[in-house]
Design a protein around this motif. Structure first.
Motif, short mmCIF file in Angstrom:
data_model
loop_
_atom_site.label_atom_id
_atom_site.label_comp_id
_atom_site.label_asym_id
_atom_site.label_seq_id
_atom_site.Cartn_x
_atom_site.Cartn_y
_atom_site.Cartn_z
N SER A 93 0.97 -0.89 -0.41
CA SER A 93 0.10 -0.24 -0.09
C SER A 93 0.82 0.89 -0.19
O SER A 93 0.82 2.36 -0.52
CB SER A 93 -0.55 -0.25 1.43
N ASP A 132 -5.76 -1.08 -4.69
CA ASP A 132 -5.75 -0.98 -3.52
C ASP A 132 -6.24 -2.11 -2.79
O ASP A 132 -7.04 -1.82 -2.35
CB ASP A 132 -5.31 -0.03 -2.54
N GLU A 133 -5.42 -3.71 -3.20
CA GLU A 133 -7.26 -4.84 -3.25
C GLU A 133 -7.80 -4.50 -2.97
O GLU A 133 -8.79 -4.51 -1.86
CB GLU A 133 -6.26 -4.72 -1.06
MG MG Z 1 -1.88 -2.95 2.37
#
Ligand code: MG
Ligand code: ADP
Length: 253
Positions: free
Chosen positions: A54, A174-175
């Motif tokens: 991240s 991000d995910e």
């Molecule tokens: Mg992360």
């Protein structure tokens, strides 16, 4: 370089990170990051929790600053000081795990806010653009609703549409499917695949290895703040070089 030489050379990467080191206090979260991304390239970033994934992608739209090294995004020098922040945010869209929609605004208003505020777009035009992208993510009929009235998968598709309304050159994810119920993962991945098919430059932190195999040009594996290994998906999955990559793949596949 002469024009003739420039035209035959490999185009400059749209994202370039050189020797990037970052600390949170005493803790070094990124170490010696060198990364060049070509326009149109699709990159999947994976690695254990806490490995700095991240943080890495947040540096690209300057949600995070770094103490050492150089980051250049589409010719914008991010490490040169604060005034380039707005320029880079306008070029780099981001989609988070937790959708981050404004709960008190309708879907349409979520999509028109940034183009009106930071691009000075008129309301009618902003709404037209928003409807185009809501149609693109297949939920134009939800425009008048509020985020809480939508499913998680629908909300994440709104988040993607909202980012696209700013006409970004690069999309960071991000995910994006980690907070979704399993039956909604596919609709979001399908949206991302369609963006990839259109040639969008994408960096996706995800553990969806099926997506990585079918969409990524390159898979990057991070551990303890470093890029440990990177390769085309076929090579990455069939012949991982680093012991940590093998352990990681053994846990998630
Ligand atoms: Mg992360
Ligand atoms: P990942 O996305 O791979 O799980 P992160 O980039 O979120 O990793 O975090 C990497 C490491 O940095 C973790 O150990 C995390 O606890 C730490 N970290 C992340 N954000 C901060 C912060 N704002 N302040 C201090 N430490 C942080």
């Amino acid at each position: 370089m002469t024009d003739a030489a420039a035209s035959t050379a490999t185009p400059a990467p749209i994202i370039r990170m050189e020797g990037v080191n970052k600390w949170y206090g005493q803790f070094q979260v990124l170490t010696g990051i060198d990364l060049a991304v070509r326009a149109g390239e699709r990159i999947v970033v994976c690695g254990p929790s806490g490995s700095g994934k991240s943080t890495l992608i947040r540096c690209i739209n300057r949600l995070e600053t770094v103490q050492q090294g150089r980051i250049v995004v589409d010719g914008i020098e991010l490490t040169a000081g604060g005034r380039n922040v707005d320029r880079v945010r306008a070029e780099v869209g981001m989609v988070f795990q937790q959708f981050n929609l404004f709960p008190h605004l309708t879907i349409l208003e979520n999509c028109t806010l940034a183009p009106m505020r930071s691009r000075g777009m008129g309301k009618a035009e902003a709404e037209e653009v928003a409807m185009k992208y809501l149609t693109r993510v297949r939920i134009p009929e939800q425009a008048k609703k509020y985020p809480s009235q939508l499913s998680g998968g629908q909300q994440q598709r709104v988040a993607i549409a909202r980012a696209l309304c700013m006409s970004p050159k690069i999309m960071l994810f991000d995910e994006p499917t980690s907070a979704l119920d399993p039956e909604m993962v596919k609709e979001v991945l399908d949206t991302m695949i369609s963006l990839a098919d259109d040639g969008m430059t994408m960096l996706c932190v995800t553990h969806e290895m099926g997506f990585a195999r079918s969409v990524a040009d390159r898979v990057i594996f991070m551990a303890e703040g470093r890029i440990v290994e990177q390769a085309a998906p076929r090579e990455f999955f069939s012949n991982p070089q680093d012991e940590r990559t093998r352990t990681f793949l053994g846990q998630i596949l």
